[in-house]
Design a protein around this motif. Structure first.
Motif, PDB file in Angstrom:
ATOM      1  N   PHE A  71       0.840  -1.202   0.000  1.00  0.00           N
ATOM      2  CA  PHE A  71       0.000   0.000   0.000  1.00  0.00           C
ATOM      3  C   PHE A  71       0.871   1.246   0.000  1.00  0.00           C
ATOM      4  O   PHE A  71       0.652   2.176  -0.794  1.00  0.00           O
ATOM      5  CB  PHE A  71      -0.931  -0.031   1.215  1.00  0.00           C
ATOM      6  CG  PHE A  71      -1.849   1.148   1.306  1.00  0.00           C
ATOM      7  CD1 PHE A  71      -2.923   1.289   0.444  1.00  0.00           C
ATOM      8  CD2 PHE A  71      -1.644   2.132   2.265  1.00  0.00           C
ATOM      9  CE1 PHE A  71      -3.783   2.387   0.526  1.00  0.00           C
ATOM     10  CE2 PHE A  71      -2.493   3.219   2.369  1.00  0.00           C
ATOM     11  CZ  PHE A  71      -3.558   3.352   1.494  1.00  0.00           C
ATOM     12  N   ASP A  72       1.868   1.281   0.872  1.00  0.00           N
ATOM     13  CA  ASP A  72       2.768   2.434   0.920  1.00  0.00           C
ATOM     14  C   ASP A  72       3.541   2.607  -0.380  1.00  0.00           C
ATOM     15  O   ASP A  72       3.765   3.730  -0.831  1.00  0.00           O
ATOM     16  CB  ASP A  72       3.743   2.319   2.096  1.00  0.00           C
ATOM     17  CG  ASP A  72       3.115   2.729   3.417  1.00  0.00           C
ATOM     18  OD1 ASP A  72       1.953   3.184   3.406  1.00  0.00           O
ATOM     19  OD2 ASP A  72       3.783   2.592   4.459  1.00  0.00           O
ATOM     20  N   ALA A  73       3.957   1.499  -0.989  1.00  0.00           N
ATOM     21  CA  ALA A  73       4.691   1.586  -2.256  1.00  0.00           C
ATOM     22  C   ALA A  73       3.839   2.270  -3.319  1.00  0.00           C
ATOM     23  O   ALA A  73       4.324   3.134  -4.063  1.00  0.00           O
ATOM     24  CB  ALA A  73       5.104   0.196  -2.722  1.00  0.00           C
ATOM     25  N   GLU A  74       2.572   1.907  -3.382  1.00  0.00           N
ATOM     26  CA  GLU A  74       1.682   2.534  -4.368  1.00  0.00           C
ATOM     27  C   GLU A  74       1.467   4.009  -4.057  1.00  0.00           C
ATOM     28  O   GLU A  74       1.443   4.841  -4.972  1.00  0.00           O
ATOM     29  CB  GLU A  74       0.345   1.805  -4.411  1.00  0.00           C
ATOM     30  CG  GLU A  74       0.439   0.446  -5.053  1.00  0.00           C
ATOM     31  CD  GLU A  74      -0.905  -0.248  -5.141  1.00  0.00           C
ATOM     32  OE1 GLU A  74      -1.933   0.448  -5.309  1.00  0.00           O
ATOM     33  OE2 GLU A  74      -0.919  -1.482  -5.065  1.00  0.00           O
ATOM     34  N   LEU A  75       1.306   4.349  -2.774  1.00  0.00           N
ATOM     35  CA  LEU A  75       1.118   5.754  -2.416  1.00  0.00           C
ATOM     36  C   LEU A  75       2.352   6.588  -2.746  1.00  0.00           C
ATOM     37  O   LEU A  75       2.234   7.684  -3.309  1.00  0.00           O
ATOM     38  CB  LEU A  75       0.791   5.894  -0.926  1.00  0.00           C
ATOM     39  CG  LEU A  75      -0.589   5.430  -0.481  1.00  0.00           C
ATOM     40  CD1 LEU A  75      -0.752   5.633   1.014  1.00  0.00           C
ATOM     41  CD2 LEU A  75      -1.687   6.154  -1.229  1.00  0.00           C
ATOM     42  N   PHE A  76       3.519   6.086  -2.407  1.00  0.00           N
ATOM     43  CA  PHE A  76       4.751   6.825  -2.718  1.00  0.00           C
ATOM     44  C   PHE A  76       4.908   7.004  -4.221  1.00  0.00           C
ATOM     45  O   PHE A  76       5.300   8.081  -4.685  1.00  0.00           O
ATOM     46  CB  PHE A  76       5.977   6.110  -2.134  1.00  0.00           C
ATOM     47  CG  PHE A  76       6.295   6.496  -0.721  1.00  0.00           C
ATOM     48  CD1 PHE A  76       7.236   7.463  -0.443  1.00  0.00           C
ATOM     49  CD2 PHE A  76       5.640   5.894   0.339  1.00  0.00           C
ATOM     50  CE1 PHE A  76       7.529   7.833   0.857  1.00  0.00           C
ATOM     51  CE2 PHE A  76       5.915   6.241   1.646  1.00  0.00           C
ATOM     52  CZ  PHE A  76       6.864   7.224   1.915  1.00  0.00           C
ATOM     53  N   GLN A  77       4.593   5.974  -4.984  1.00  0.00           N
ATOM     54  CA  GLN A  77       4.702   6.070  -6.439  1.00  0.00           C
ATOM     55  C   GLN A  77       3.718   7.103  -6.980  1.00  0.00           C
ATOM     56  O   GLN A  77       4.061   7.916  -7.833  1.00  0.00           O
ATOM     57  CB  GLN A  77       4.443   4.704  -7.091  1.00  0.00           C
ATOM     58  CG  GLN A  77       4.742   4.683  -8.576  1.00  0.00           C
ATOM     59  CD  GLN A  77       6.216   4.881  -8.858  1.00  0.00           C
ATOM     60  OE1 GLN A  77       7.059   4.204  -8.289  1.00  0.00           O
ATOM     61  NE2 GLN A  77       6.539   5.825  -9.720  1.00  0.00           N
ATOM     62  N   LEU A  93      -3.170  13.816  -0.073  1.00  0.00           N
ATOM     63  CA  LEU A  93      -2.970  12.488   0.501  1.00  0.00           C
ATOM     64  C   LEU A  93      -3.435  12.456   1.951  1.00  0.00           C
ATOM     65  O   LEU A  93      -4.162  11.536   2.357  1.00  0.00           O
ATOM     66  CB  LEU A  93      -1.496  12.083   0.409  1.00  0.00           C
ATOM     67  CG  LEU A  93      -1.118  10.776   1.106  1.00  0.00           C
ATOM     68  CD1 LEU A  93      -1.799   9.596   0.432  1.00  0.00           C
ATOM     69  CD2 LEU A  93       0.387  10.606   1.128  1.00  0.00           C
ATOM     70  N   ASP A  94      -3.035  13.438   2.730  1.00  0.00           N
ATOM     71  CA  ASP A  94      -3.441  13.482   4.142  1.00  0.00           C
ATOM     72  C   ASP A  94      -4.955  13.558   4.274  1.00  0.00           C
ATOM     73  O   ASP A  94      -5.546  12.896   5.132  1.00  0.00           O
ATOM     74  CB  ASP A  94      -2.786  14.665   4.854  1.00  0.00           C
ATOM     75  CG  ASP A  94      -1.307  14.448   5.095  1.00  0.00           C
ATOM     76  OD1 ASP A  94      -0.870  13.275   5.085  1.00  0.00           O
ATOM     77  OD2 ASP A  94      -0.584  15.446   5.287  1.00  0.00           O
ATOM     78  N   HIS A  95      -5.581  14.335   3.430  1.00  0.00           N
ATOM     79  CA  HIS A  95      -7.038  14.445   3.465  1.00  0.00           C
ATOM     80  C   HIS A  95      -7.693  13.107   3.123  1.00  0.00           C
ATOM     81  O   HIS A  95      -8.632  12.672   3.799  1.00  0.00           O
ATOM     82  CB  HIS A  95      -7.512  15.537   2.503  1.00  0.00           C
ATOM     83  CG  HIS A  95      -9.000  15.667   2.447  1.00  0.00           C
ATOM     84  ND1 HIS A  95      -9.734  16.177   3.487  1.00  0.00           N
ATOM     85  CD2 HIS A  95      -9.891  15.312   1.489  1.00  0.00           C
ATOM     86  CE1 HIS A  95     -11.012  16.155   3.166  1.00  0.00           C
ATOM     87  NE2 HIS A  95     -11.140  15.627   1.959  1.00  0.00           N
ATOM     88  N   ALA A  96      -7.201  12.444   2.093  1.00  0.00           N
ATOM     89  CA  ALA A  96      -7.767  11.149   1.691  1.00  0.00           C
ATOM     90  C   ALA A  96      -7.570  10.098   2.781  1.00  0.00           C
ATOM     91  O   ALA A  96      -8.494   9.335   3.084  1.00  0.00           O
ATOM     92  CB  ALA A  96      -7.128  10.679   0.382  1.00  0.00           C
ATOM     93  N   LEU A  97      -6.387  10.049   3.364  1.00  0.00           N
ATOM     94  CA  LEU A  97      -6.129   9.071   4.428  1.00  0.00           C
ATOM     95  C   LEU A  97      -7.008   9.321   5.645  1.00  0.00           C
ATOM     96  O   LEU A  97      -7.525   8.383   6.258  1.00  0.00           O
ATOM     97  CB  LEU A  97      -4.648   9.087   4.822  1.00  0.00           C
ATOM     98  CG  LEU A  97      -3.660   8.550   3.789  1.00  0.00           C
ATOM     99  CD1 LEU A  97      -2.227   8.784   4.255  1.00  0.00           C
ATOM    100  CD2 LEU A  97      -3.903   7.089   3.503  1.00  0.00           C
TER     101      LEU A  97
END
Length: 151
Positions: A71-77, A93-97
């Protein structure tokens, strides 16, 4: 200041977790076969059943970390590939999370160096679990012949 290249590099490192996950899945299957073979071919040995159960539990724990790393790999990409300024991508990103309940709103706005460190710690935890699985498997293979005589 985090650059897009650092984000790409982090995403690339995190994608190595998929290889660890494949190895762990194989070792968990070995554990399942070991436990099953004890019932089908011989009387169940306590050490073999314990080893089998440990391999399966470690495999399940590793799966959890593998999902988080992927999951983190996809977010960083996704963040690294974005066209907007990094600050806007981070805010989105912060808002979505927070909206999905994956991160408390108060944790938003962290530096990318902190996020990178946290993501790489997840990868280290995953690698540690796989290493324990490998050591347990090797230990059982090497000690297996002597354990049969001890029971």
């Amino acid at each position: 200041m985090t650059t897009d290249m650092e984000l790409h590099t982090t995403a690339s490192l995190l994608r190595r977790g998929a290889s660890l996950d494949q190895l762990s899945t194989g070792l968990a299957l070995v554990g399942a076969l070991l436990g099953l073979s004890q019932y089908l071919l011989a009387s169940p040995g306590a050490w073999a059943l314990l080893c089998s159960a440990a391999l399966l539990v470690l495999g399940l724990l590793q799966k959890y970390w593998a999902l988080r790393v992927a999951f983190d790999a996809e977010l960083f990409q996704r963040i690294a590939d974005g066209n907007q300024p990094l600050a806007l991508r981070t805010e989105a990103l912060d808002h979505a999370l927070a909206a999905l309940g994956l991160q408390p709103a108060a944790r938003g706005g962290r530096l990318w160096s902190e996020r990178t460190g946290g993501a790489l710690n997840l990868l280290r935890r995953q690698a540690l679990l796989v290493a324990v699985q490998v050591l347990l498997t090797l230990g059982f293979i090497l000690a297996g012949p002597w354990l049969a005589f001890a029971e």
